[in-house]
Design a protein around this motif. Structure first.
Motif, PDB file in Angstrom:
ATOM      1  N   LEU A 135      -1.110  -4.486  -1.585  1.00 16.10           N
ATOM      2  CA  LEU A 135      -2.140  -4.104  -2.544  1.00 16.10           C
ATOM      3  C   LEU A 135      -2.636  -5.359  -3.269  1.00 16.10           C
ATOM      4  CD1 LEU A 135      -3.157  -1.298  -3.570  1.00 16.10           C
ATOM      5  CD2 LEU A 135      -1.536  -1.533  -5.428  1.00 16.10           C
ATOM      6  N   GLN A 136      -3.957  -5.508  -3.370  1.00 12.69           N
ATOM      7  CA  GLN A 136      -4.507  -6.736  -3.968  1.00 12.69           C
ATOM      8  C   GLN A 136      -4.628  -6.563  -5.482  1.00 12.69           C
ATOM      9  OE1 GLN A 136      -5.211  -9.590  -1.790  1.00 12.69           O
ATOM     10  NE2 GLN A 136      -3.790  -8.196  -0.786  1.00 12.69           N
ATOM     11  N   GLU A 185      -5.849  -1.738  -8.796  1.00  7.91           N
ATOM     12  CA  GLU A 185      -6.520  -0.837  -7.854  1.00  7.91           C
ATOM     13  C   GLU A 185      -6.058   0.609  -8.056  1.00  7.91           C
ATOM     14  OE1 GLU A 185      -6.841  -1.814  -3.721  1.00  7.91           O
ATOM     15  OE2 GLU A 185      -6.822  -3.951  -4.146  1.00  7.91           O
ATOM     16  N   TYR A 208       0.819  -1.215   0.000  1.00  8.19           N
ATOM     17  CA  TYR A 208       0.000   0.000   0.000  1.00  8.19           C
ATOM     18  C   TYR A 208       0.847   1.258   0.000  1.00  8.19           C
ATOM     19  CZ  TYR A 208      -4.464  -2.304   0.498  1.00  8.19           C
ATOM     20  OH  TYR A 208      -5.573  -3.040   0.250  1.00  8.19           O
ATOM     21  N   ASN A 219      -2.302 -12.104   1.399  1.00  9.54           N
ATOM     22  CA  ASN A 219      -3.646 -11.626   1.741  1.00  9.54           C
ATOM     23  C   ASN A 219      -3.569 -11.011   3.126  1.00  9.54           C
ATOM     24  OD1 ASN A 219      -6.332 -11.215   2.031  1.00  9.54           O
ATOM     25  ND2 ASN A 219      -6.837 -13.353   2.408  1.00  9.54           N
ATOM     26  N   ASN A 220      -3.020  -9.786   3.210  1.00 12.90           N
ATOM     27  CA  ASN A 220      -2.842  -9.197   4.532  1.00 12.90           C
ATOM     28  C   ASN A 220      -2.991  -7.684   4.488  1.00 12.90           C
ATOM     29  OD1 ASN A 220      -0.427  -8.173   3.562  1.00 12.90           O
ATOM     30  ND2 ASN A 220       0.804  -9.771   4.456  1.00 12.90           N
ATOM     31  N   TYR A 221      -2.707  -7.043   5.610  1.00 16.57           N
ATOM     32  CA  TYR A 221      -2.993  -5.618   5.767  1.00 16.57           C
ATOM     33  C   TYR A 221      -2.111  -4.713   4.930  1.00 16.57           C
ATOM     34  CZ  TYR A 221       1.142  -5.685   8.736  1.00 16.57           C
ATOM     35  OH  TYR A 221       2.409  -5.835   9.196  1.00 16.57           O
TER      36      TYR A 221
END
Lengths: 162, 172
Positions: free
Chosen positions: B120-121, B125, B82, B115-117
Motif C-alpha cells: 500500500l502506498q 489510502e 494490500y 514501489n511494487n504490486y
C-alpha cells in the motif's frame, strides 16, 4: 550417493534432454519436456524414493522467443542426502501450461498454486488451482517480466473469516 | 457585570474559569492511549520510545493498549501491504471517537521504497492520518515529536508551559 546418481541417469535416460551437475548447490540438473513431468515425478517418488518435493517455481526468460517460461522442481532424497532439480521448458509462451504433480507429491499442491499466482502457469489436473498469496480481485501475474512496476490493484475487501 | 466581578468576591483566586471544550481537550491530549499497529522495524523504535531511555509516558501517553476499543491513538508502524489494508481499516473503525492516527516511518506514510504490486502506498489510502513521521526507521525523538505535535493539534489554543499567552500552533 553414486549408486542413486547412476540409477537416476539410467531410469530417466529416455526423457532427459540435457543433464548436468551443479557443483555449487551439489545437485543434478535435468532438463525435460513438460509433457514428461508427471512420469518423471512418479519415477522419482516410487522407484528412486525421492521423498520430499522442496519447491516448485518458474522462471520468466522474457527475451527467449521459443521457451519463455521454465518450471523448476526441487526434489530431495533424505536417506541419501541427495538433490535433483528438474527443469521443464514450456513451449507455449501465450498460455503456458504443464501437468500437475499434486497427486504424486502432496506439497506440490500449494507450490503449484503459488507458481500459478505469480507467473500464470496453468497446472492441468490440479485439484484446486486458484491464487495462493494474492487476493482474488488481483488481475495479472506480478512476477512476469512484463508486469508494470507501477501497476496498482484494487484494495481487497475483508474476508468473511474476520 | 462580568463573570470575573461575580466570581472573585465570593471565591477569591481559588477558582479558574474556562470552557468545557478546553478542559476536555486538555485531558485528552495529556492522556492519549496509544495502540501500536507494528508490522516492521518502526515498531522496534517504538519500543525504544516507550521504554526508559526516551519514555513516552513523560508526555502522558503511557498506557499502551493492544485493543482498539481501549485506545484513542492508532500508531501505524511499518509496511502495510494490500492484503493488510482492510484489517487496518477494521481496527481503525473499532476505535471509539475521538481518535487520532500517526503514520510512523516511510512505509506507513508513503509505501517507502516498496514501489511494487503488493505494498500500500501510504496508509492514507484507507484511513485518515493526523501526523506523518519521516525516517526509515525514525528515531524515538521523532516519535516523541510527533506526539507533541499531535497534542498541539488536539488543543491548538493551549497555554504553553504555564505562560498566559495563547497561541495557534502552525502544523507546518
Amino acid at each position: 550417493m553414486q549408486k542413486i546418481k547412476n540409477h537416476l541417469k539410467k531410469t530417466l535416460s529416455g526423457v532427459v534432454a540435457d543433464a548436468s551437475h551443479d557443483a555449487k548447490s551439489m545437485q543434478e540438473v535435468l532438463v525435460i519436456k513438460p509433457e514428461h513431468i508427471h512420469q518423471v515425478a512418479t519415477i522419482l517418488k516410487v522407484e528412486l524414493k525421492f521423498d520430499v518435493l522442496i519447491d516448485v517455481f518458474a522462471v520468466d526468460w522474457f527475451n527467449k522467443k521459443d521457451t519463455r517460461f521454465e518450471v523448476n522442481y526441487l526434489f530431495y532424497h533424505t536417506a541419501e542426502n541427495y538433490r535433483a532439480q528438474i527443469k521443464a521448458l514450456i513451449g507455449d509462451n501465450a498460455k503456458p501450461s504443464i501437468d500437475s504433480i499434486a497427486d504424486v507429491y502432496g506439497s506440490a499442491n500449494w507450490a503449484e498454486r503459488e507458481c500459478y499466482d505469480m507467473f500464470g502457469i496453468r497446472f492441468n489436473n490440479h485439484p484446486n488451482l486458484k491464487r495462493l498469496l494474492l487476493w482474488k480481485e488481483f488481475k495479472g501475474h506480478p512476477l512476469r517480466k512484463d508486469y508494470p512496476i507501477n501497476q496498482r490493484q484494487p484494495i481487497p475487501v475483508l474476508d468473511e473469516i474476520l | 457585570m462580568s463573570k470575573q466581578e461575580i466570581v472573585t468576591p465570593s471565591f477569591g483566586d481559588t477558582v479558574v474559569t474556562t470552557r468545557i471544550k478546553s478542559v476536555l481537550n486538555w485531558a485528552r491530549k495529556y492522556s492519549l492511549w496509544p495502540m501500536p499497529f507494528g508490522t516492521a522495524c518502526c515498531a522496534i523504535e517504538f519500543m525504544g520510545a516507550v521504554s526508559s531511555a526516551f519514555d513516552l509516558s513523560r508526555f502522558g501517553a503511557e498506557v499502551v493498549r493492544f485493543s482498539p476499543r481501549q485506545s484513542d491513538l492508532l500508531m501505524v508502524m511499518g509496511t502495510i501491504n494490500y492484503k493488510q489494508a482492510p484489517i487496518l481499516k477494521k481496527i481503525y473503525e473499532q476505535m471509539c471517537e475521538p481518535k487520532w492516527v500517526v503514520a510512523v516511518g516511510a512505509c506507513a506514510s508513503s509505501g517507502g521504497f516498496y514501489n511494487n504490486y503488493s505494498v500500500l502506498q501510504g496508509i492514507d489510502e484507507v484511513i485518515p492520518v493526523d501526523i506523518y513521521v519521516p525516517g526509515c526507521p525514525p528515531r524515538p525523538e521523532q516519535i516523541l515529536d510527533a506526539l507533541v505535535k499531535l497534542q498541539k493539534k488536539i488543543d491548538p489554543t493551549a497555554f504553553v508551559d504555564g505562560l498566559n499567552n495563547t497561541y495557534q500552533y502552525d502544523l507546518k
